[in-house]
Structures are given as structure tokens and as C-alpha cells.
Motif scaffolding. Structure first.
Motif, PDB file in Angstrom:
ATOM      1  N   ASP A 196       0.615  -0.415  -0.310  1.00 30.73           N
ATOM      2  CA  ASP A 196       0.245   0.191   0.159  1.00 30.73           C
ATOM      3  C   ASP A 196       1.685   1.148  -0.318  1.00 30.73           C
ATOM      4  N   ALA A 197       1.036   1.846  -0.852  1.00 30.71           N
ATOM      5  CA  ALA A 197       1.750   3.412  -1.035  1.00 30.71           C
ATOM      6  C   ALA A 197       1.176   4.608  -0.996  1.00 30.71           C
ATOM      7  N   HIS A 198       0.118   4.129   0.207  1.00 28.30           N
ATOM      8  CA  HIS A 198      -0.356   5.800   0.664  1.00 28.30           C
ATOM      9  C   HIS A 198      -1.382   5.349   2.122  1.00 28.30           C
ATOM     10  N   VAL A 199      -0.297   5.156   2.585  1.00 20.31           N
ATOM     11  CA  VAL A 199      -1.539   4.769   3.978  1.00 20.31           C
ATOM     12  C   VAL A 199      -0.958   6.095   4.871  1.00 20.31           C
ATOM     13  N   HIS A 200      -1.809   6.473   6.575  1.00 20.51           N
ATOM     14  CA  HIS A 200      -0.848   7.525   7.021  1.00 20.51           C
ATOM     15  C   HIS A 200      -1.565   6.660   8.362  1.00 20.51           C
ATOM     16  N   LEU A 201      -1.051   6.229   8.928  1.00 23.11           N
ATOM     17  CA  LEU A 201      -0.503   5.625  10.597  1.00 23.11           C
ATOM     18  C   LEU A 201      -0.967   6.219  11.708  1.00 23.11           C
ATOM     19  N   SER A 202      -1.971   5.377  12.417  1.00 27.51           N
ATOM     20  CA  SER A 202      -2.299   6.483  13.765  1.00 27.51           C
ATOM     21  C   SER A 202      -2.128   5.218  15.099  1.00 27.51           C
ATOM     22  N   SER A 203      -1.877   3.778  14.643  1.00 27.58           N
ATOM     23  CA  SER A 203      -1.875   2.723  16.047  1.00 27.58           C
ATOM     24  C   SER A 203      -1.405   1.734  15.336  1.00 27.58           C
ATOM     25  N   ALA A 204      -0.963   0.025  16.094  1.00 31.81           N
ATOM     26  CA  ALA A 204      -0.874  -0.703  15.489  1.00 31.81           C
ATOM     27  C   ALA A 204      -1.872  -1.323  14.826  1.00 31.81           C
ATOM     28  N   ASP A 205      -3.365  -1.657  14.934  1.00 30.89           N
ATOM     29  CA  ASP A 205      -4.432  -1.594  14.618  1.00 30.89           C
ATOM     30  C   ASP A 205      -5.006  -0.919  12.928  1.00 30.89           C
ATOM     31  N   ASN A 206      -3.998   0.122  12.851  1.00 26.40           N
ATOM     32  CA  ASN A 206      -3.775   0.123  11.698  1.00 26.40           C
ATOM     33  C   ASN A 206      -3.061  -0.983  10.797  1.00 26.40           C
ATOM     34  N   LEU A 207      -2.172  -1.388  11.140  1.00 26.19           N
ATOM     35  CA  LEU A 207      -0.624  -2.383  10.421  1.00 26.19           C
ATOM     36  C   LEU A 207      -1.360  -3.596  11.026  1.00 26.19           C
ATOM     37  N   ARG A 208      -2.248  -4.004  11.463  1.00 24.88           N
ATOM     38  CA  ARG A 208      -3.640  -5.567  11.492  1.00 24.88           C
ATOM     39  C   ARG A 208      -4.789  -5.909  10.164  1.00 24.88           C
ATOM     40  N   GLN A 209      -4.869  -4.859   9.825  1.00 17.88           N
ATOM     41  CA  GLN A 209      -6.098  -4.623   9.514  1.00 17.88           C
ATOM     42  C   GLN A 209      -5.277  -4.468   8.171  1.00 17.88           C
ATOM     43  N   LEU A 210      -4.164  -4.018   7.579  1.00 13.98           N
ATOM     44  CA  LEU A 210      -3.438  -3.787   6.184  1.00 13.98           C
ATOM     45  C   LEU A 210      -2.610  -5.713   6.224  1.00 13.98           C
ATOM     46  N   CYS A 211      -2.551  -6.271   7.145  1.00 10.76           N
ATOM     47  CA  CYS A 211      -2.466  -7.755   7.635  1.00 10.76           C
ATOM     48  C   CYS A 211      -3.252  -8.289   6.786  1.00 10.76           C
ATOM     49  N   GLU A 212      -3.738  -8.003   7.714  1.00 12.16           N
ATOM     50  CA  GLU A 212      -5.565  -9.074   7.172  1.00 12.16           C
ATOM     51  C   GLU A 212      -5.810  -8.598   5.867  1.00 12.16           C
TER      52      GLU A 212
ATOM     53  N   GLY B   2      -3.928  -8.907   3.351  1.00 16.04           N
ATOM     54  CA  GLY B   2      -2.430  -9.229   2.284  1.00 16.04           C
ATOM     55  C   GLY B   2      -1.752  -8.073   2.202  1.00 16.04           C
ATOM     56  N   VAL B   3      -1.772  -7.035   2.542  1.00 12.85           N
ATOM     57  CA  VAL B   3      -0.869  -6.367   2.978  1.00 12.85           C
ATOM     58  C   VAL B   3       0.282  -6.278   3.487  1.00 12.85           C
ATOM     59  N   THR B   4       1.877  -6.772   3.207  1.00 11.23           N
ATOM     60  CA  THR B   4       3.042  -6.901   4.098  1.00 11.23           C
ATOM     61  C   THR B   4       3.836  -5.801   4.103  1.00 11.23           C
ATOM     62  N   THR B   5       3.974  -4.597   3.137  1.00 10.05           N
ATOM     63  CA  THR B   5       4.355  -3.433   3.298  1.00 10.05           C
ATOM     64  C   THR B   5       3.633  -1.961   3.062  1.00 10.05           C
ATOM     65  N   ALA B   6       3.437  -1.474   4.009  1.00  5.41           N
ATOM     66  CA  ALA B   6       3.037  -0.241   3.552  1.00  5.41           C
ATOM     67  C   ALA B   6       3.677   1.452   4.262  1.00  5.41           C
ATOM     68  N   LEU B   7       3.373   2.235   2.919  1.00  3.94           N
ATOM     69  CA  LEU B   7       3.975   3.323   3.104  1.00  3.94           C
ATOM     70  C   LEU B   7       3.393   4.633   3.480  1.00  3.94           C
ATOM     71  N   ASP B   8       4.231   4.868   5.071  1.00  5.05           N
ATOM     72  CA  ASP B   8       3.299   6.095   5.601  1.00  5.05           C
ATOM     73  C   ASP B   8       3.299   7.271   4.869  1.00  5.05           C
ATOM     74  N   MET B   9       2.806   8.502   4.642  1.00  6.17           N
ATOM     75  CA  MET B   9       2.619   9.283   4.408  1.00  6.17           C
ATOM     76  C   MET B   9       2.879  10.764   4.807  1.00  6.17           C
ATOM     77  N   ALA B  10       2.771  10.476   6.159  1.00 11.36           N
ATOM     78  CA  ALA B  10       3.115  11.864   7.362  1.00 11.36           C
ATOM     79  C   ALA B  10       2.608  10.758   8.696  1.00 11.36           C
ATOM     80  N   ALA B  11       3.210  10.222   9.380  1.00 12.29           N
ATOM     81  CA  ALA B  11       2.944  10.053  10.952  1.00 12.29           C
ATOM     82  C   ALA B  11       4.019  11.084  12.231  1.00 12.29           C
ATOM     83  N   TRP B  12       3.352  11.034  12.418  1.00  6.62           N
ATOM     84  CA  TRP B  12       3.774  12.034  14.165  1.00  6.62           C
ATOM     85  C   TRP B  12       3.799  11.786  15.478  1.00  6.62           C
ATOM     86  N   PRO B  13       4.084  11.432  16.819  1.00  2.66           N
ATOM     87  CA  PRO B  13       5.057  11.702  17.422  1.00  2.66           C
ATOM     88  C   PRO B  13       6.096  11.266  16.859  1.00  2.66           C
TER      89      PRO B  13
END
Length: 373
Positions: free
Chosen positions: A249-265, A267-278
Motif C-alpha cells: 500500500d503506497a499511501h497510508v497514514h498510520l495512527s496505531s498498531a490496529d492499522n497494521l493489523r487491518q493491512l495485514c489481514e 494481504g498488505v505486507t508493506t505500507a508506505l506511510d505518508m506522514a505520521a507523528w510523533p
């Protein structure tokens, strides 16, 4: 110093072992199980122990995620008991322990080969002396400086087991590190020879080649390579199922590990986050075992006059004031560990970064061999 023997499995009272103590260092692994740890905390409170320092897990999140892993659930449960004990408390959440690498010594001496799981999972292991130093400060502190504090300890560098085996060898120059996927066979230079990489053949699986879904066939995973020759491979029958590739997934905005779990479910094994902080949030989402791998831009580059500057929560560090400020922005992203820059170029007349500033940001990033989005 008086040594007192305590057998936590005997069913006897723990109070004799705590008499006269004013501080307790609680290691869940040393106690044996969470129920015994809870009893020990209760006995400490009853006997007037003033403070507890607990060695816990770096992975504890203080969220519902802790309930989904048995080890985190145990540590989190005992942490809550310590917090609610009425005593002064300090939690030392440590990452992986460097001492856990010591069992490698014998196989390195005997065969020159170390075998183990999760070869591609990097960890910043913590030396036991560092844990002891932090814990001792908290145990002996009578000023309340460490009261109610949670310390998270990591080592100085994140390394995979393959790299650690490489650096543990007598002469690492002879055997450069190799990435071997999820099964590890790392050779040390003892002269005893090496072991072939483990190969896995997924048989009777269907693969989409970009144009059509092929008839059932065989896919071989050989370390970090994929092929079709099943010779000397461990076979797993796919039963005619479709074998999808790991999606990006070449454009995501991450806020928690829940995002990674949803992506993994999905079939997304790599995600390119396009802005997250801190930065602490982004770091906590990197290299999470069993979840989607990420790359992140961290803080994005914007203009003070553009629409992005009006969005709630945008860091002040995002604003680039002009071409002369570009090097400062890029250097800050490098320092926080970002993988690339996110530069927002808004439509003409919308108050975005001007062309000179965009050019300066790109030039500053290129000097660091970075890419831009």
C-alpha cells in the motif's frame, strides 16, 4: 547484605523472605507465574515494603492490544496490581535481553552454525547491566524521583539474529551477514562448514501472473529468493488455493498498531506511510513481528499559508519558511529516522510552498540519497 531463600512454589508464606525489606525488585520471569507475583506484591504491602520496581516487557502498550498476546497480558496484569498496591512503584519495560544470545556460544564452538526462528526480525537488545543500573537507581531512590514512572529500555542498535550471529563470530570479515527469511542458518567462522538454507516448496498452488490465474503448480521459497525447483525442499500442499503476493500500500497514514493489523489481514505486507507523528509512534510501529512492515515519511513539509497548516495537530516543525529552511527540515527528518520526505505542493494560488522551496527540499534530500513523494 543478607541472602534469604524463597521457594515460590512451596505454598508457604512469602512474608519471612520480605521481613525488614523496604524495596522489592519484581521480575515476573524469576517469580514463575503472574498469580505468584500478585501474592508477592500483597505480602510486600502487608509487611510495610515502601516501593516496588518491576521488570516488565517493552511491548506492553497500556491498550486493548495487551489482551491479545498471552505474555503481554501477564505483564500488563501484574503491572496493574503493582500500580494499585498503594506502594511507590516504578516500571522498567525492557526490550529483548542480550543475555538470551549466550546459548549460541556452544553451537558456534561445536559446529560454527546457529539455527533459530525469525531471522529477519530486528531487535535492539538490552544488556543486563543497563537494566540493573536503571533498576538500582529506582530501588535505592528515597526522594520519589522515580515514583510512578515507566521507563522503556532498548539497546543501542536494532539487529536481526543473522547479524548478531555474524558479529558474535571470531572473525566476522570472513562471513558477511545474509538475509535468510524466517528460518535462520547463520555460519560462524569456526571452519566447521556451513549448512544450506532451508527451502520450502508450496505445491498445488495457483498464481496470478499479471494476466491470468495459472493452473496449480509449485512455488519454492529459498531464503530471500522465489523459484520453482523443488529439489531438497520441505513441501507444503496448498490444496489448489490461490497464492497471492504480498501487497504494497503506497499511501497510508498510520495512527496505531490496529492499522497494521487491518493491512495485514488484507494481504498488505508493506505500507508506505505518508506522514505520521510523533516519532515515538512511528518507531513503535516498525518491525512489529507478525504485522505489516512500514516505511514512513514522519513529519511532512508544508507552507505556513497552505490549507494543511490549518489542520488540527499539524506539527510546527512541518512548516518550511523558504529555500534557506530546506536543509534544516531534511536534517530533522534524518535525525528522527524517517525513510523519505513527504513534500506537499498545493495548487498554484493556494498558499503552498513556492517552486524555489520545493527545489531546495528536493536538492537537500538528494544529498542524503533520499526519495521524495
Amino acid at each position: 547484605m543478607e541472602n534469604v531463600r524463597a521457594d515460590f512454589t512451596s505454598g508457604r508464606s512469602m512474608e519471612p523472605a520480605l521481613e525488614g525489606a523496604d524495596a522489592l525488585y519484581l521480575n515476573l520471569a524469576g517469580v514463575g507465574d503472574p498469580e505468584t507475583a500478585v501474592q508477592l506484591v500483597g505480602a510486600a504491602a502487608a509487611l510495610g515494603v515502601r516501593r516496588i520496581v518491576m521488570l516488565s516487557s517493552y511491548a506492553v502498550t497500556d491498550t486493548a492490544l495487551d489482551e491479545e498476546n498471552i505474555l503481554l497480558k501477564m505483564h500488563a496484569m501484574v503491572e496493574r496490581v503493582v500500580r494499585d498496591s498503594g506502594l511507590e512503584w516504578t516500571l522498567v519495560r525492557s526490550g529483548g535481553l542480550a543475555a538470551n544470545t549466550l546459548p549460541w556460544a556452544e553451537p558456534i564452538r561445536a559446529t560454527g552454525v546457529v539455527r533459530g526462528p525469525n531471522a529477519s526480525v530486528a531487535q535492539a537488545l538490552v544488556h543486563e547491566a543497563d537494566i540493573a543500573a536503571v533498576s538500582t537507581q529506582a530501588l535505592l531512590d528515597a526522594s520519589g524521583t522515580h515514583q510512578g514512572t515507566v521507563y522503556r529500555l532498548t539497546g543501542p542498535e536494532s539487529l536481526t539474529p543473522v547479524h548478531r550471529a555474524h558479529f558474535s563470530s571470531k572473525d566476522p570479515r570472513r562471513h558477511p551477514p545474509r538475509r535468510l527469511g524466517e528460518s535462520m542458518t547463520a555460519a560462524a567462522p569456526s571452519g566447521a562448514g556451513t549448512s544450506p538454507r532451508r527451502r520450502t516448496a508450496l505445491t498445488n498452488v495457483r498464481v496470478f501472473d499479471g494476466r491470468e490465474l495459472r493452473a496449480p503448480g509449485t512455488v519454492v521459497i529459498d531464503g530471500d529468493r522465489i523459484g520453482t525447483g523443488p529439489s531438497r525442499a520441505r513441501e507444503i500442499d496448498g490444496g489448489g488455493a490461490v497464492l497471492p503476493p504480498g501487497l504494497i500500500d503506497a499511501h497510508v497514514h498510520l495512527s496505531s498498531a490496529d492499522n497494521l493489523r487491518q493491512l495485514c489481514e488484507h494481504g498488505v505486507t508493506t505500507a508506505l506511510d505518508m506522514a505520521a507523528w510523533p516519532t515515538d509512534l512511528v518507531d513503535s510501529l516498525r518491525n512489529v513481528p507478525g504485522l505489516t512492515d512500514i516505511r514512513s515519511a514522519g513529519t511532512l513539509a508544508i507552507s505556513a499559508d497552505g490549507i494543511h497548516a490549518t489542520m488540527e495537530g499539524i506539527p510546527k516543525d512541518s512548516i518550511v519558511t523558504g529555500p534557506a529552511d530546506a536543509e534544516r527540515f531534511v536534517a530533522a527528518r534524518v535525525a528522527e529516522g524517517s525513510d523519505y520526505n513527504k513534500i506537499v505542493a498545493e495548487s498554484p494560488g493556494s498558499g503552498g510552498l513556492d517552486q524555489a522551496t520545493l527545489n531546495a527540499l528536493v536538492a537537500a534530500a538528494r544529498t542524503r540519497s533520499w526519495t521524495q513523494d
